[in-house]
Design an enzyme around this catalytic site. Structure first.
Site, PDB file in Angstrom:
ATOM      1  N   CYS A 140       0.832  -1.216   0.000  1.00  0.00           N
ATOM      2  CA  CYS A 140       0.000   0.000   0.000  1.00  0.00           C
ATOM      3  C   CYS A 140       0.861   1.258   0.000  1.00  0.00           C
ATOM      4  O   CYS A 140       0.618   2.193  -0.774  1.00  0.00           O
ATOM      5  CB  CYS A 140      -0.922  -0.009   1.209  1.00  0.00           C
ATOM      6  SG  CYS A 140      -0.105  -0.467   2.765  1.00  0.00           S
ATOM      7  N   HIS A 220      -2.726   5.368   6.370  1.00  0.00           N
ATOM      8  CA  HIS A 220      -1.345   5.829   6.575  1.00  0.00           C
ATOM      9  C   HIS A 220      -1.279   7.305   6.175  1.00  0.00           C
ATOM     10  O   HIS A 220      -2.075   7.772   5.347  1.00  0.00           O
ATOM     11  CB  HIS A 220      -0.371   5.097   5.654  1.00  0.00           C
ATOM     12  CG  HIS A 220      -0.301   3.618   5.837  1.00  0.00           C
ATOM     13  ND1 HIS A 220       0.026   3.008   7.027  1.00  0.00           N
ATOM     14  CD2 HIS A 220      -0.472   2.605   4.943  1.00  0.00           C
ATOM     15  CE1 HIS A 220       0.058   1.689   6.855  1.00  0.00           C
ATOM     16  NE2 HIS A 220      -0.255   1.417   5.602  1.00  0.00           N
TER      17      HIS A 220
END
Ligand code: NAD
Length: 343
Positions: A140, A220
């Site tokens: 990711c 994130h």
């Protein structure tokens, strides 16, 4: 029709299965599970054929009243390609099985780049994986960084990338992960593994990364500094990033002050599982100091790699050119609508 098998039906696998089903040129052969939990039940309810990943556990499925279509080897044999979404390290163990059945496979970002024939990001190196046997769709974070780096490198040239990655401690369902109340330099020593991972996509890129872990599950956050070879204006960089197909440049007026608000928007927009497939880049944060670019971007760890897996299927099988595949994937998943239209 491309027949796709999915081995491992957790956070990534179940999203890939839905995204494959949405494509006009693909169909799901089935999904493999190790045990009969709620996700196995959901797979059956969605009409996916369920295969046993571990033969000895088949009686457990019977006891739970969940029908099986066969063993994982049968799934691999019946598939044109397998997306392996097993926990980190297991994909590498499975690679032997895929090679044995001569079925190409996509592994995920948790696997070591050494075990695959190539690493993949649709924006950056789509054309490099055609006919490869085992390909890794990068993590990711690496996906989020690659989508940012590719257009900047093409438009302005890049001297050096420095990024601090503030990473969620775990996904929402990972109750055993942490920290619960701490801020961890992770890893403490530099560089974090993310820089070298980005180099699997951009081998010659000069990049340093630092990692932290925080008590969050949503997304994130990347604090990015890129020294460019040119000195474009911040407005020019913003416009470049707005024109990308998998970025959402957050407008100032919209009131998204963090990952929580972005997730709320995704829910309001009716996104499946409140997924955010795009890099979310705060428009206001895009700043130039000489040739130094600064910005903040949020990355939804559970879903940004899903469209990449779909494109990787076509790229490996040579079924479409990059632009054609990305447009098809985005349209089928609804990535060109909702969040993107708001800007
Ligand atoms: P997960 O734990 O949510 O799902 C993995 C699934 O595979 C589980 O259902 C598990 O029961 C099953 N499984 C375990 N052993 C198996 C086996 N031998 N055969 C078949 N299935 C098996 O994990 P995830 O988060 O979906 O991660 C999968 C991969 O994707 C990892 O490489 C991970 O690093 C990568 N990835 C995860 C994220 C994320 O944020 N969750 C993001 C990008 C990439």
């Amino acid at each position: 029709m491309i027949h796709v098998g999915i081995n491992g039906y957790g956070t990534i696998g179940k999203r890939v299965a839905d995204a494959v089903r949405a494509q006009p040129d693909m169909e799901v052969v089935g999904v493999a599970k190790t045990r009969p939990n709620f996700e196995a039940q959901t797979a059956v309810e969605k009409g996916f054929d369920l295969y046993a990943a571990i033969e000895e556990r088949k009686p457990q499925f019977e006891e739970a009243g969940i029908d099986l279509a066969g063993d994982v080897e049968e799934l691999v044999e019946a598939s044109d390609i397998v997306v392996d979404a097993c926990p980190s390290g297991i994909g590498a163990d499975n690679a032997e099985m895929y090679r044995e059945y001569d079925t190409p496979a996509l592994l995920q970002g948790g696997e070591d780049s050494e075990v695959v024939d190539g690493s993949f990001n649709a924006r950056s190196n789509y054309d490099t994986v055609e006919d490869a046997d085992i390909v890794r769709v990068v993590s990711c974070n690496t996906t989020g960084l690659s989508r940012l780096i590719a257009p900047l490198q093409e438009a302005y040239g890049i001297e050096k990338v420095r990024t601090t990655l503030v990473r969620r401690g775990g996904d929402p369902a990972q109750s055993g992960r942490g920290p619960i109340n701490d801020i961890l330099p992770n890893p403490v020593s530099l560089p974090s593994h993310h820089g070298p991972d980005v180099n699997t996509i951009f081998p010659d890129l000069d990049i340093d990364t630092l990692g932290l872990k925080v008590p969050a599950t949503l997304m994130h956050m990347h604090s990015v500094n890129i020294t460019l070879e040119d000195e474009p204006t911040a407005e020019a960089v913003r416009s470049l990033l707005e024109d990308e197909r998998r970025t959402f440049v957050i407008p100032e007026w919209i009131g998204l002050d963090g990952a929580g608000a972005i997730k709320e928007l995704a829910q309001d927009a009716g996104r499946p599982r409140a997924d955010i497939w795009e890099n979310c880049i705060w428009g206001e944060s895009i700043s130039m100091e000489g040739s130094d670019l600064y910005l903040f971007q949020a990355i939804h760890q559970e879903s940004d790699v899903i469209p990449e897996n779909i494109d990787a299927i076509r790229a490996v099988l040579g079924e479409a050119k990059q632009e054609e595949s990305v447009v098809m994937t985005n349209e089928a998943m609804g990535l060109d609508t909702s969040l993107g239209q708001i800007s």
